[in-house]
Scaffold this motif. Structure first.
Motif, short mmCIF file in Angstrom:
data_model
loop_
_atom_site.label_atom_id
_atom_site.label_comp_id
_atom_site.label_asym_id
_atom_site.label_seq_id
_atom_site.Cartn_x
_atom_site.Cartn_y
_atom_site.Cartn_z
N THR A 1 0.83 -1.21 0.00
CA THR A 1 0.00 0.00 0.00
C THR A 1 0.86 1.26 0.00
OG1 THR A 1 -1.71 -1.20 1.22
CG2 THR A 1 -1.84 1.19 1.22
N ILE A 2 1.94 1.25 0.82
CA ILE A 2 2.84 2.41 0.86
C ILE A 2 3.49 2.65 -0.49
CG2 ILE A 2 5.00 3.25 1.86
CD1 ILE A 2 4.18 1.93 4.49
N ALA A 3 3.84 1.57 -1.18
CA ALA A 3 4.43 1.72 -2.52
C ALA A 3 3.45 2.40 -3.47
CB ALA A 3 4.85 0.35 -3.06
N LYS A 4 2.19 1.99 -3.41
CA LYS A 4 1.18 2.62 -4.26
C LYS A 4 0.99 4.08 -3.89
CE LYS A 4 -1.35 -1.70 -5.04
NZ LYS A 4 -2.64 -2.42 -4.83
N LEU A 5 0.99 4.37 -2.57
CA LEU A 5 0.82 5.75 -2.12
C LEU A 5 1.98 6.64 -2.56
CD1 LEU A 5 -0.58 5.17 1.48
CD2 LEU A 5 -1.83 6.01 -0.51
N LEU A 6 3.20 6.09 -2.52
CA LEU A 6 4.36 6.86 -2.97
C LEU A 6 4.26 7.20 -4.45
CD1 LEU A 6 7.26 5.05 -1.05
CD2 LEU A 6 6.34 7.34 -0.62
N LYS A 7 3.80 6.24 -5.22
CA LYS A 7 3.63 6.49 -6.66
C LYS A 7 2.58 7.57 -6.90
CE LYS A 7 2.65 4.10 -11.00
NZ LYS A 7 2.29 2.81 -11.62
N SER A 8 1.49 7.50 -6.13
CA SER A 8 0.45 8.53 -6.26
C SER A 8 0.97 9.89 -5.79
CB SER A 8 -0.77 8.13 -5.44
OG SER A 8 -1.30 6.91 -5.90
N SER B 1 1.00 13.38 -7.81
CA SER B 1 0.32 14.55 -7.25
C SER B 1 1.26 15.74 -7.15
CB SER B 1 -0.23 14.22 -5.87
OG SER B 1 -1.16 13.17 -5.94
N GLU B 2 2.51 15.51 -6.79
CA GLU B 2 3.48 16.61 -6.69
C GLU B 2 3.72 17.25 -8.05
OE1 GLU B 2 6.89 14.87 -4.89
OE2 GLU B 2 6.12 15.05 -2.83
N GLU B 3 3.76 16.44 -9.09
CA GLU B 3 3.94 17.01 -10.42
C GLU B 3 2.76 17.89 -10.81
OE1 GLU B 3 4.48 13.68 -12.93
OE2 GLU B 3 6.56 13.28 -12.30
N ASN B 4 1.54 17.44 -10.46
CA ASN B 4 0.36 18.24 -10.76
C ASN B 4 0.34 19.53 -9.93
OD1 ASN B 4 -0.57 16.34 -12.61
ND2 ASN B 4 -1.65 15.17 -11.00
N SER C 1 2.89 21.15 -8.77
CA SER C 1 3.92 22.07 -9.28
C SER C 1 3.38 22.87 -10.47
CB SER C 1 5.16 21.28 -9.68
OG SER C 1 6.14 22.12 -10.24
N LYS C 2 2.65 22.21 -11.31
CA LYS C 2 2.08 22.92 -12.46
C LYS C 2 1.04 23.94 -12.00
CE LYS C 2 2.74 19.01 -15.61
NZ LYS C 2 2.06 18.00 -16.47
N ILE C 3 0.21 23.55 -11.01
CA ILE C 3 -0.82 24.47 -10.52
C ILE C 3 -0.19 25.67 -9.82
CG2 ILE C 3 -2.74 24.68 -8.90
CD1 ILE C 3 -3.39 21.73 -9.51
N GLU C 4 0.88 25.43 -9.06
CA GLU C 4 1.54 26.52 -8.35
C GLU C 4 2.13 27.54 -9.32
OE1 GLU C 4 4.39 24.74 -5.80
OE2 GLU C 4 2.93 24.27 -4.22
N GLN C 5 2.64 27.08 -10.41
CA GLN C 5 3.18 28.01 -11.40
C GLN C 5 2.10 28.89 -11.99
OE1 GLN C 5 5.26 25.64 -14.29
NE2 GLN C 5 6.94 25.10 -12.89
N LEU C 6 0.88 28.36 -12.14
CA LEU C 6 -0.20 29.13 -12.73
C LEU C 6 -0.74 30.20 -11.76
CD1 LEU C 6 -2.23 26.24 -14.48
CD2 LEU C 6 -0.76 27.94 -15.58
N TYR C 7 -0.79 29.85 -10.44
CA TYR C 7 -1.42 30.75 -9.47
C TYR C 7 -0.43 31.47 -8.57
CZ TYR C 7 -5.83 28.56 -10.73
OH TYR C 7 -6.93 28.11 -11.40
N GLN C 8 0.85 31.41 -8.87
CA GLN C 8 1.86 31.98 -7.98
C GLN C 8 1.72 33.50 -7.88
OE1 GLN C 8 5.83 30.99 -9.09
NE2 GLN C 8 6.72 31.78 -7.17
N GLU C 9 1.59 34.17 -9.02
CA GLU C 9 1.48 35.62 -9.01
C GLU C 9 0.18 36.08 -8.34
OE1 GLU C 9 1.91 37.08 -12.93
OE2 GLU C 9 4.02 36.44 -13.13
#
Length: 608
Positions: free
Chosen positions: A222-229, A233-236, A238-246
């Motif tokens: 289960t932990i392995a699956k959670l790490l993959k998720s 999620s971190e990649e997503n 990061s993309k959202i933070e770049q859009l709403y940072q300003e």
């Protein structure tokens, strides 16, 4: 990823299975622990009863021997008093012995012995009962027979001696039987305990194999699956933070500014007619006003006092051209009086809606502290004036008392001796030579007493040694002179290797306090031995006056006498003198055990 399948396998199947087996394992362990504790407690209670029974059974042997010994001793003693005492002990022994024998068979709650249910023990007790009964009857007959009936007494003694060995042997058998039964029960308990421990260990082993191991494998997957998720999620994110940072940065700055204005500052803006455009939340909380109150003019919002409202209107009206700063006292809607440091800033070019900007600071605490400081300063000044007046009156009173004492000493001592000298000189008749010689001898004695009185008075006024040689020499001279004048044992002990000079004011006051302490010991304490000792250690001068007089009540040290009639003025003046030179005075007295006066003085500068 199939979320439904993941939730089903993890939450339902695995969790329900683990929970079921885990609860069963815990119940099995709990049952084994509870069962073992019940067995132990039951066995302990049984052991307590067995210990009591074995103790009573063993005591039966001792009582049988003591009974036979007392019966034999009873027939050999001729003293009536000794026989009565032995009879009393024999009856007590016989009663306890009989009662214990019945208790072993049928039980006794007061002795803590349960009813015996072991068939072997009951059989042995039935066999020993006839011998016990025979010994009891023989002992009772011996106690009831008179000393002259020696034949029956010998017969009873023979019965006792005949049955005693049999009774002792059978009691040994009974005690051994009790011990054997107790050991057998203990062995059974040990076997049960071993089985329960093995059962608990087996349950723990099964839990490890069938519960914890599968569960750890499931958690790892289960932990392995959670790490993959998490990586996805971190990649997503990061993309959202770049859009709403300003946008977030701007929003944060705006929130911080609003927070400072609304919660950290007493801030308000008004129009020319005093209608409120904006007022900070902190200002509203301080004034205790609600949203409905904001429709009123600012002067009515700030205070409920009519006079203060008129003054604020005048201040706002006169501040439309120039910046103005005022310290204003207002009364809020809560009924509290507060002080505000108000800065009124006209804004002519910013907006047509905002004409005046008001910035305030709550200075209530500062104003109250200033008022308290002024009150304390005034009170302190008045206390100092009153204290100085009191000290001045006490000094004048002390000087007057000193003058009265000197006048009394001169009048009662020197004056009376001078009067007697005059009368004796006038009564001399040169024709009567015998009477003349007697009067001349008396006049010599009177002159010596007069000289001694004058020396005492002048010595008490101002000792020359104090000015010429210093405090130590003056104290030594005082003890020597007072010892000669009074006949008391007044001793001086100097623990200082060299002479040290202090300022004249300190030496005079210390000398007078020591003189007063010695005079008190002579006049009021009825002391025969007085010791004055001085020491100088670590920059502190210590002067100790010890006496072996009758002492006094320490309670007078804690109150100030109002006049000399109340007594204790001498002690009060002693304290005042030492306080005047920033020294410390300690007086310790015990009824019928004497008094100790201690003077401590730390000089700023000393002259060696």
């Amino acid at each position: 990823m199939n979320n439904n399948k993941f939730e089903k396998s993890l939450d339902n199947t695995t969790f329900l299975r683990v929970r079921k087996w885990y609860l069963l394992a815990l119940l099995a362990i709990a049952f084994s622990i509870v069962f073992s504790q019940i067995l132990i407690q039951v066995h302990l209670n049984s052991q307590l009863n067995d210990s009591r029974v074995i103790n009573v059974a063993g005591r039966q042997r001792a009582y049988s021997q003591k009974l036979v010994k007392d019966i034999l001793l009873l027939n050999r003693i001729s003293s009536k008093e000794d026989k009565e005492q032995i009879l009393l002990h024999t009856k007590k022994t016989l009663d306890v012995w009989s009662l214990s024998h019945k208790a072993l068979q049928f039980g006794n709650d007061s002795m803590g012995i349960p009813k015996e249910d072991n068939k072997d023990i009951l059989t042995l007790l039935k066999k020993i009962t006839p011998h016990h009964t025979a010994m009891v009857n023989a002992a009772n007959n011996t106690i009831q027979l008179k000393s002259e009936d020696t034949a029956n007494q010998e017969e009873n003694i023979d019965v006792l001696l005949k049955n005693e060995p049999i009774f002792l042997n059978m009691m040994d058998t009974i005690v051994n039987k009790y011990d054997s039964i107790s050991k057998t029960q203990l062995q059974k308990l040990k076997q049960k305990e071993y089985l329960l421990v093995a059962f608990s260990l087996l349950i723990l082993l099964l839990e490890i194999l069938f519960i914890f191991r599968p569960l750890s494998i499931q958690i790892r997957n289960t932990i392995a699956k959670l790490l993959k998720s998490k990586i996805e999620s971190e990649e997503n994110i990061s993309k959202i933070e770049q859009l709403y940072q300003e946008k977030e940065h701007s929003l944060q700055e705006l929130q911080e500014l609003n927070f400072v204005i609304d919660n950290a500052a007493l801030f308000a803006s008004i129009k020319n007619n005093e209608s409120v455009v904006f007022i900070s939340k902190k200002f509203q909380d301080l004034l205790g006003c609600s949203t409905q109150d904001l429709s009123k003019p600012l002067s009515e919002i700030l205070t409920i006092n009519d006079g203060q409202q008129q003054y604020l209107k005048e201040v706002l009206r006169n501040s439309r051209k120039n910046i103005r700063t005022e310290e204003i006292k207002i009364r809020t809607k809560k009924g509290q009086d507060i002080w505000l440091d108000m800065s009124i800033i006209p804004l002519h070019q910013s907006s047509t809606k905002q004409s005046i900007l008001i910035l305030c600071s709550d200075i209530t605490e500062r104003i109250e502290n200033q008022q308290k400081l002024e009150q304390l300063t005034k009170q302190n000044f008045e206390d100092k004036i009153l204290q100085r007046k009191l000290q001045a009156s006490q000094i004048v009173e002390g000087q007057e008392e000193e003058r009265k004492r000197i006048a009394k000493d001169i009048h009662d001592g020197i004056g009376q001796m001078l009067t007697a000298l005059k009368f004796n000189i006038e009564s001399i008749n040169l024709d009567n030579k015998d009477k003349t010689e007697e009067k001349i001898a008396y006049l010599k004695t009177l002159c010596s007493d007069l000289i001694k009185g004058v020396r005492t008075a002048t010595f008490n006024l101002t000792p020359p040694e104090l000015k010429d040689h210093g405090l130590f020499s003056a104290l030594q001279k005082m003890t020597v002179e007072l010892s000669k004048l009074t006949g008391k044992n007044i001793l001086f002990e100097n623990k200082i290797d060299k002479n040290i000079r202090f300022n004249s004011l300190a030496e005079t006051n210390i000398y007078r306090v020591a003189q007063e302490a010695i005079n008190n010991a002579i006049k009021y304490a009825n002391s025969n031995y007085i010791l004055l000792s001085i020491n100088y250690n670590q920059g502190i001068l210590s002067v100790l006056i010890d006496d072996d007089g009758k002492g006094f009540d320490d309670t007078i040290l804690h109150k100030t006498p109002k006049n000399n009639s109340e007594g204790g003025m001498g002690l009060f003046y002693m304290k005042e003198r030492i306080n005047y030179i920033n020294g410390r005075l300690f007086i310790n007295s015990t009824k019928d055990k004497g008094t100790r006066v201690t003077i401590n003085y730390k000089p700023e500068n000393t002259a060696k």
